[in-house]
Design a protein around this motif. Sequence first.
Motif, mmCIF file in Angstrom:
data_model
loop_
_atom_site.group_PDB
_atom_site.id
_atom_site.type_symbol
_atom_site.label_atom_id
_atom_site.label_comp_id
_atom_site.label_asym_id
_atom_site.label_seq_id
_atom_site.Cartn_x
_atom_site.Cartn_y
_atom_site.Cartn_z
ATOM 1 N N GLN A 79 0.812 -1.216 0.000
ATOM 2 C CA GLN A 79 0.000 0.000 0.000
ATOM 3 C C GLN A 79 0.848 1.269 0.000
ATOM 4 O OE1 GLN A 79 0.392 -2.157 2.389
ATOM 5 N NE2 GLN A 79 0.425 -1.224 4.388
ATOM 6 N N GLY A 80 2.151 1.129 -0.207
ATOM 7 C CA GLY A 80 3.045 2.280 -0.228
ATOM 8 C C GLY A 80 2.913 3.095 -1.500
ATOM 9 N N LYS A 81 3.810 4.037 -1.658
ATOM 10 C CA LYS A 81 3.804 4.956 -2.795
ATOM 11 C C LYS A 81 4.435 4.289 -4.013
ATOM 12 C CE LYS A 81 5.670 9.382 -4.270
ATOM 13 N NZ LYS A 81 6.482 10.536 -3.948
ATOM 14 N N LEU A 82 3.746 4.366 -5.141
ATOM 15 C CA LEU A 82 4.334 3.915 -6.399
ATOM 16 C C LEU A 82 5.321 4.982 -6.852
ATOM 17 C CD1 LEU A 82 1.148 2.617 -8.242
ATOM 18 C CD2 LEU A 82 3.029 1.234 -7.355
ATOM 19 N N MET A 83 6.518 4.561 -7.203
ATOM 20 C CA MET A 83 7.558 5.516 -7.587
ATOM 21 C C MET A 83 8.202 5.088 -8.895
ATOM 22 S SD MET A 83 9.541 6.017 -3.949
ATOM 23 C CE MET A 83 10.339 7.558 -4.344
ATOM 24 N N SER A 84 8.601 6.069 -9.674
ATOM 25 C CA SER A 84 9.418 5.782 -10.848
ATOM 26 C C SER A 84 10.866 5.625 -10.388
ATOM 27 C CB SER A 84 9.310 6.926 -11.855
ATOM 28 O OG SER A 84 9.907 8.097 -11.317
ATOM 29 N N SER A 85 11.699 5.123 -11.267
ATOM 30 C CA SER A 85 13.124 5.006 -10.941
ATOM 31 C C SER A 85 13.730 6.383 -10.682
ATOM 32 C CB SER A 85 13.872 4.307 -12.078
ATOM 33 O OG SER A 85 13.426 2.977 -12.211
ATOM 34 N N GLU A 86 13.271 7.382 -11.423
ATOM 35 C CA GLU A 86 13.777 8.744 -11.230
ATOM 36 C C GLU A 86 13.372 9.296 -9.860
ATOM 37 O OE1 GLU A 86 13.460 7.949 -15.579
ATOM 38 O OE2 GLU A 86 12.067 7.720 -13.912
ATOM 39 N N GLU A 87 12.157 8.987 -9.432
ATOM 40 C CA GLU A 87 11.715 9.445 -8.109
ATOM 41 C C GLU A 87 12.516 8.760 -7.001
ATOM 42 O OE1 GLU A 87 7.026 10.554 -8.635
ATOM 43 O OE2 GLU A 87 7.599 8.448 -8.848
ATOM 44 N N LEU A 88 12.803 7.481 -7.187
ATOM 45 C CA LEU A 88 13.633 6.786 -6.202
ATOM 46 C C LEU A 88 15.034 7.392 -6.182
ATOM 47 C CD1 LEU A 88 13.933 4.529 -4.096
ATOM 48 C CD2 LEU A 88 14.666 3.026 -5.960
ATOM 49 N N ALA A 89 15.569 7.705 -7.355
ATOM 50 C CA ALA A 89 16.894 8.327 -7.433
ATOM 51 C C ALA A 89 16.902 9.659 -6.687
ATOM 52 C CB ALA A 89 17.303 8.525 -8.895
ATOM 53 N N ASP A 90 15.838 10.424 -6.824
ATOM 54 C CA ASP A 90 15.743 11.707 -6.127
ATOM 55 C C ASP A 90 15.704 11.498 -4.610
ATOM 56 O OD1 ASP A 90 15.404 14.633 -6.229
ATOM 57 O OD2 ASP A 90 13.402 14.205 -5.419
ATOM 58 N N LEU A 123 9.370 6.635 4.508
ATOM 59 C CA LEU A 123 8.770 6.432 3.193
ATOM 60 C C LEU A 123 8.330 4.983 3.079
ATOM 61 C CD1 LEU A 123 8.226 7.480 0.255
ATOM 62 C CD2 LEU A 123 10.537 6.684 -0.306
ATOM 63 N N GLN A 124 7.146 4.804 2.516
ATOM 64 C CA GLN A 124 6.646 3.464 2.212
ATOM 65 C C GLN A 124 6.580 3.354 0.696
ATOM 66 O OE1 GLN A 124 2.928 2.964 4.314
ATOM 67 N NE2 GLN A 124 3.809 3.755 6.206
ATOM 68 N N ILE A 125 7.316 2.398 0.159
ATOM 69 C CA ILE A 125 7.426 2.233 -1.290
ATOM 70 C C ILE A 125 6.687 0.976 -1.721
ATOM 71 C CG2 ILE A 125 9.009 1.895 -3.224
ATOM 72 C CD1 ILE A 125 11.198 3.159 -1.483
ATOM 73 N N SER A 126 5.942 1.099 -2.809
ATOM 74 C CA SER A 126 5.293 -0.059 -3.405
ATOM 75 C C SER A 126 5.861 -0.286 -4.796
ATOM 76 C CB SER A 126 3.782 0.168 -3.507
ATOM 77 O OG SER A 126 3.179 -0.912 -4.203
ATOM 78 N N PHE A 127 6.131 -1.522 -5.116
ATOM 79 C CA PHE A 127 6.556 -1.890 -6.459
ATOM 80 C C PHE A 127 5.363 -2.411 -7.257
ATOM 81 C CE2 PHE A 127 10.631 -1.397 -4.609
ATOM 82 C CZ PHE A 127 11.531 -1.229 -5.642
ATOM 83 N N GLY A 128 4.167 -2.159 -6.762
ATOM 84 C CA GLY A 128 2.949 -2.581 -7.446
ATOM 85 C C GLY A 128 2.079 -3.409 -6.524
#
Length: 159
Positions: A79-90, A123-128
Amino acid sequence: MKIKLVVVGKLKEKYLKDGIAEYVKRMGTMLPLEIIELADEKIPDNASEKEAEALKKREGDKILSRIQTGDKLAILAIQGKLMSSEELADFVKKAEVYGTGNLVFVIGGSLGLSEEVYKRSDLQISFGRMTLPHQLMRLVLVEQIYRAQMINRGSVYHK
């Protein structure tokens, strides 16, 4: 700053170990990656909800014991945030520039993460929304950490 990956459970498959080792080697001294494997709690087949929560809390306590004051904590959660690779890099770059500790990524056990770990996370990250094996997720996350470093260095790795 160092990047740490705190994971519950032991990696068994050689092909996953080899893939992770390759990305760790590629990262070299850019931002060193330390992988910390924590023993998972054995779940009885007929565990009650109360027992499962107690096991999850014990795993959470083990995870939190590896987090220091000042560390930036990113947990993997459906249920975390969907992020692009660029957002993760940031996110990685900001942690590197403005952080006071290490950047710690956490992959929990099969029961998920305790409420205490969620509360401590930055931060909570979701990969989908798909469920992936935790061991495979390690390889995917390590590749994305490597990709983030390549993006931040302007490398052609990320096109």
